[in-house]
Scaffold this motif. Structure first.
Motif, PDB file in Angstrom:
ATOM      1  N   LEU A 108      -2.023  -3.609  -2.763  1.00 23.36           N
ATOM      2  CA  LEU A 108      -2.982  -2.553  -2.464  1.00 23.36           C
ATOM      3  C   LEU A 108      -3.949  -2.391  -3.630  1.00 23.36           C
ATOM      4  O   LEU A 108      -3.540  -2.387  -4.789  1.00 23.36           O
ATOM      5  CB  LEU A 108      -2.256  -1.228  -2.213  1.00 23.36           C
ATOM      6  CG  LEU A 108      -1.205  -1.211  -1.088  1.00 23.36           C
ATOM      7  CD1 LEU A 108      -0.637   0.188  -0.932  1.00 23.36           C
ATOM      8  CD2 LEU A 108      -1.809  -1.693   0.213  1.00 23.36           C
ATOM      9  N   THR A 109      -5.221  -2.258  -3.336  1.00 25.02           N
ATOM     10  CA  THR A 109      -6.223  -2.112  -4.392  1.00 25.02           C
ATOM     11  C   THR A 109      -7.231  -1.025  -4.048  1.00 25.02           C
ATOM     12  O   THR A 109      -7.448  -0.703  -2.876  1.00 25.02           O
ATOM     13  CB  THR A 109      -6.997  -3.428  -4.618  1.00 25.02           C
ATOM     14  OG1 THR A 109      -7.707  -3.767  -3.421  1.00 25.02           O
ATOM     15  CG2 THR A 109      -6.064  -4.560  -5.006  1.00 25.02           C
ATOM     16  N   SER A 110      -7.847  -0.487  -5.078  1.00 26.52           N
ATOM     17  CA  SER A 110      -8.899   0.518  -4.884  1.00 26.52           C
ATOM     18  C   SER A 110     -10.145  -0.102  -4.291  1.00 26.52           C
ATOM     19  O   SER A 110     -10.820   0.502  -3.457  1.00 26.52           O
ATOM     20  CB  SER A 110      -9.234   1.187  -6.225  1.00 26.52           C
ATOM     21  OG  SER A 110      -8.112   1.857  -6.752  1.00 26.52           O
ATOM     22  N   GLU A 111     -10.444  -1.319  -4.696  1.00 30.33           N
ATOM     23  CA  GLU A 111     -11.673  -1.960  -4.228  1.00 30.33           C
ATOM     24  C   GLU A 111     -11.645  -2.256  -2.732  1.00 30.33           C
ATOM     25  O   GLU A 111     -12.689  -2.301  -2.074  1.00 30.33           O
ATOM     26  CB  GLU A 111     -11.922  -3.250  -5.015  1.00 30.33           C
ATOM     27  CG  GLU A 111     -10.755  -4.217  -4.980  1.00 30.33           C
ATOM     28  CD  GLU A 111     -10.728  -5.127  -6.205  1.00 30.33           C
ATOM     29  OE1 GLU A 111     -11.745  -5.207  -6.906  1.00 30.33           O
ATOM     30  OE2 GLU A 111      -9.672  -5.735  -6.459  1.00 30.33           O
ATOM     31  N   ARG A 157      -7.301   3.964 -10.957  1.00 28.35           N
ATOM     32  CA  ARG A 157      -7.566   2.981  -9.926  1.00 28.35           C
ATOM     33  C   ARG A 157      -6.777   1.696 -10.194  1.00 28.35           C
ATOM     34  O   ARG A 157      -6.329   1.439 -11.327  1.00 28.35           O
ATOM     35  CB  ARG A 157      -9.047   2.674  -9.789  1.00 28.35           C
ATOM     36  CG  ARG A 157      -9.714   2.059 -10.991  1.00 28.35           C
ATOM     37  CD  ARG A 157     -11.196   1.770 -10.712  1.00 28.35           C
ATOM     38  NE  ARG A 157     -11.369   0.668  -9.760  1.00 28.35           N
ATOM     39  CZ  ARG A 157     -12.082   0.773  -8.644  1.00 28.35           C
ATOM     40  NH1 ARG A 157     -12.682   1.913  -8.338  1.00 28.35           N
ATOM     41  NH2 ARG A 157     -12.211  -0.274  -7.835  1.00 28.35           N
ATOM     42  N   ILE A 158      -6.628   0.900  -9.144  1.00 28.85           N
ATOM     43  CA  ILE A 158      -5.923  -0.377  -9.202  1.00 28.85           C
ATOM     44  C   ILE A 158      -6.856  -1.457  -8.644  1.00 28.85           C
ATOM     45  O   ILE A 158      -7.422  -1.292  -7.560  1.00 28.85           O
ATOM     46  CB  ILE A 158      -4.628  -0.337  -8.370  1.00 28.85           C
ATOM     47  CG1 ILE A 158      -3.628   0.642  -8.993  1.00 28.85           C
ATOM     48  CG2 ILE A 158      -3.999  -1.726  -8.254  1.00 28.85           C
ATOM     49  CD1 ILE A 158      -2.385   0.858  -8.152  1.00 28.85           C
ATOM     50  N   GLY A 261       8.930  10.378   2.319  1.00 34.64           N
ATOM     51  CA  GLY A 261       8.780  10.719   0.917  1.00 34.64           C
ATOM     52  C   GLY A 261       9.266   9.658  -0.044  1.00 34.64           C
ATOM     53  O   GLY A 261       9.248   9.863  -1.250  1.00 34.64           O
ATOM     54  N   ARG A 262       9.697   8.501   0.449  1.00 31.30           N
ATOM     55  CA  ARG A 262      10.209   7.464  -0.439  1.00 31.30           C
ATOM     56  C   ARG A 262       9.218   6.301  -0.512  1.00 31.30           C
ATOM     57  O   ARG A 262       8.637   5.915   0.490  1.00 31.30           O
ATOM     58  CB  ARG A 262      11.564   6.950   0.059  1.00 31.30           C
ATOM     59  CG  ARG A 262      12.657   8.015   0.006  1.00 31.30           C
ATOM     60  CD  ARG A 262      13.923   7.518   0.636  1.00 31.30           C
ATOM     61  NE  ARG A 262      13.745   7.272   2.058  1.00 31.30           N
ATOM     62  CZ  ARG A 262      14.725   6.853   2.862  1.00 31.30           C
ATOM     63  NH1 ARG A 262      15.923   6.622   2.373  1.00 31.30           N
ATOM     64  NH2 ARG A 262      14.504   6.659   4.149  1.00 31.30           N
ATOM     65  N   GLY A 263       9.080   5.720  -1.710  1.00 33.45           N
ATOM     66  CA  GLY A 263       8.226   4.566  -1.866  1.00 33.45           C
ATOM     67  C   GLY A 263       6.758   4.919  -1.813  1.00 33.45           C
ATOM     68  O   GLY A 263       6.362   6.071  -1.672  1.00 33.45           O
ATOM     69  N   GLY A 264       5.908   3.902  -1.935  1.00 32.74           N
ATOM     70  CA  GLY A 264       4.478   4.120  -1.844  1.00 32.74           C
ATOM     71  C   GLY A 264       3.868   4.650  -3.125  1.00 32.74           C
ATOM     72  O   GLY A 264       4.520   4.781  -4.155  1.00 32.74           O
ATOM     73  N   LEU A 265       2.598   4.978  -3.067  1.00 31.91           N
ATOM     74  CA  LEU A 265       1.850   5.414  -4.236  1.00 31.91           C
ATOM     75  C   LEU A 265       1.610   6.923  -4.194  1.00 31.91           C
ATOM     76  O   LEU A 265       1.233   7.467  -3.163  1.00 31.91           O
ATOM     77  CB  LEU A 265       0.491   4.701  -4.280  1.00 31.91           C
ATOM     78  CG  LEU A 265       0.522   3.171  -4.232  1.00 31.91           C
ATOM     79  CD1 LEU A 265      -0.900   2.631  -4.271  1.00 31.91           C
ATOM     80  CD2 LEU A 265       1.336   2.598  -5.370  1.00 31.91           C
TER      81      LEU A 265
END
Length: 388
Positions: A108-111, A157-158, A261-265
C-alpha cells in the motif's frame, strides 16, 4: 572379481558418506544460493517541538523480506523482517523522539491512494536522549491536541522504493550520523528475539487502556454488574472478565462492522486501512490513557520509583487529562514479578488515579492485569498494547 570390486566400491561410497556427515558437524553449513525477495518503501513523518518550533523530519527506507537462503545440508533460512522497526532523533535541547515504523510491506502506498493522508504512526517523546528506557507515546490525534503535548504532528506517508534507494539511505545515514546520548545508531533498531548487549536500554512496548463510553442500552447491562457500594472504578474477577465486561464491549464493537480492529494501518479518524486498501470503521471512537508498570509511577512527568513495599500498576486517567497518550517502557520491566520469585513478598494492586480497583492474588502481574476496568455504569476501559 567383479562382485568383489562392486562391494569394495559400495563400501568406499558408504565410508565417504559417513566422513562427509562427520565433517558437517565440525564446519558451518555453506549456502547454495540466496534468493532476493526484498520489498522496500520510503516512510516519512514530520513533527515539530511546540516549545521551540524545531522541525523533526523522519525520512528513511524500510526493508521487508530481505533474503531467503537455502543451505546445502537442507532447509531454508527465511530472514523475513521489517527493518528498521523504529528510528530515533535527538532534539537540539537534548530530548528525543522515536518513530515506530508503520508496516508497509503489503504494497500500500500514498501515491496510489491506498494510504490516506491521515495516516497516524506512533511517536514517543523522551525528556532526555541519554535515557530511552521510558517515554510518553502519542497514540491518537487527541494527544497532539492536548495542552500538555510537547509535539505537533504534520503528517506521514508511504511510497514505494528500491533496493538501490535503501542502500543509498543506509550509506548516507552512516555518513551523517552523530552520536548523542544512547541513540541506537544511524539505522534505528529492530528488537530481535535475542537482544545484543546494550539493546535493553530502549523501550520495547507501549501500553494503555482505551476508554469506551456506552450507549444507554449497554449502560443498563453494565449497571447489572456494578458492585454494591457503587465504586467509581471497578473490575470483575479475572475468570469472569471476558464473559461479563468483555461481552458488553463486544456488543458495542459489533455495531461498527465491518472490521475487527486487527491489522492494517492506523489513521487519525480511529479507523484502519486493511491490507487490501479498504477503509474500515473497525471500532467506536475511543479515548486512550497510559498504563504504568513498576518502576514507573507517573507518565507526566515520566517518573520512576524504588518503592519496595508494594507493586502497583497504574491507569493514569486523571479525569481525562491524559487522553491520547500511552506509556512506553522496557519490555522486561513490564513483566517483572517481584524480582522473579515464585511467591510475592509485597502487596500487588491495580490503581486508577490512586484508587485501588483490584488486588492481585499472587500470579505474575502480566497475567493478573485487568483486561477491562469499568467506570461507574458509564464506560469501560479496555487494555491496549503496541509491541515494537
Amino acid at each position: 572379481m567383479r562382485k568383489f570390486l562392486l562391494v569394495v566400491a559400495g563400501l568406499s561410497l558408504a565410508c565417504a558418506a559417513v566422513v562427509a556427515l562427520l565433517q558437517s558437524f565440525h564446519k558451518p553449513m555453506s549456502q547454495t544460493y540466496v534468493q532476493d525477495r526484498g520489498y522496500f518503501y520510503r516512510f516519512r513523518a514530520d513533527f515539530e517541538v511546540k516549545a521551540t518550533g524545531e522541525k523533526i523530519a523522519f525520512d528513511y527506507v524500510a526493508a521487508c523480506n530481505i533474503r531467503l537462503t537455502r543451505w546445502r545440508a537442507g532447509g531454508l533460512s527465511n530472514d523475513t523482517t521489517l527493518s528498521p522497526r523504529a528510528m530515533v532523533q535527538a532534539t537540539r535541547d537534548g530530548q528525543a523522539v522515536l518513530l515506530q515504523t508503520v508496516d508497509g510491506c503489503h504494497g500500500l502506498t500514498s501515491e496510489n491512494g491506498d494510504v490516506p493522508p491521515d495516516l497516524l504512526p506512533l511517536a514517543v517523546w523522551f525528556e532526555d536522549v541519554s535515557d530511552l528506557s521510558a517515554g510518553l507515546g502519542y497514540a491518537s490525534e487527541d494527544a497532539y491536541d492536548s495542552p500538555i503535548a510537547k509535539l505537533a504532528f504534520h503528517g506521514a506517508r508511504i511510497d514505494r522504493a528500491t533496493r538501490y534507494e535503501w542502500e543509498e539511505w543506509r550509506k548516507k545515514s552512516a555518513e551523517q550520523y552523530t552520536e548523542r546520548g544512547v541513540l541506537p545508531g544511524p539505522w534505528g533498531y529492530d528488537f530481535p528475539n535475542s537482544d545484543p548487549p546494550g539493546l535493553g536500554q530502549y523501550v520495547r512496548s507501549c501500553e494503555g487502556y482505551r476508554r469506551l463510553q456506552l450507549p444507554d442500552d449497554l449502560r443498563a447491562k453494565l449497571r447489572d454488574l456494578w458492585p454494591e457500594g457503587r465504586p467509581r472504578y471497578w473490575t470483575m474477577p479475572s475468570e469472569a472478565e471476558r464473559q461479563s465486561l468483555g461481552n458488553i464491549i463486544l456488543l458495542l464493537t459489533r455495531r461498527f462492522e465491518p472490521g475487527d480492529g486487527r491489522g492494517g494501518l492506523p489513521i487519525r479518524s480511529g479507523q484502519i486501512i486493511s491490507r487490501s486498501g479498504l477503509r474500515l470503521a473497525s471500532r467506536p471512537p475511543t479515548e486512550i490513557y497510559p498504563l504504568l508498570w513498576p518502576p514507573l509511577t507517573s507518565s507526566l512527568p515520566m517518573t520512576k520509583t524504588n518503592e519496595k513495599s508494594k507493586y502497583v500498576q497504574r491507569l493514569d486517567y486523571r479525569d481525562g487529562a491524559m487522553n491520547g497518550f500511552v506509556a512506553c517502557q522496557r519490555y522486561w520491566e513490564a513483566i517483572v514479578f517481584d524480582g522473579g520469585g515464585d511467591k510475592p513478598t509485597r502487596r500487588q494492586v491495580f490503581e486508577v488515579d490512586g484508587i485501588v480497583t483490584k488486588e492481585f492474588s499472587g500470579k505474575p502481574p502480566g497475567l493478573e492485569r485487568p483486561a477491562f476496568v469499568a467506570e461507574r455504569d458509564e464506560a469501560v476501559f479496555q487494555y491496549y498494547s503496541s509491541v515494537f
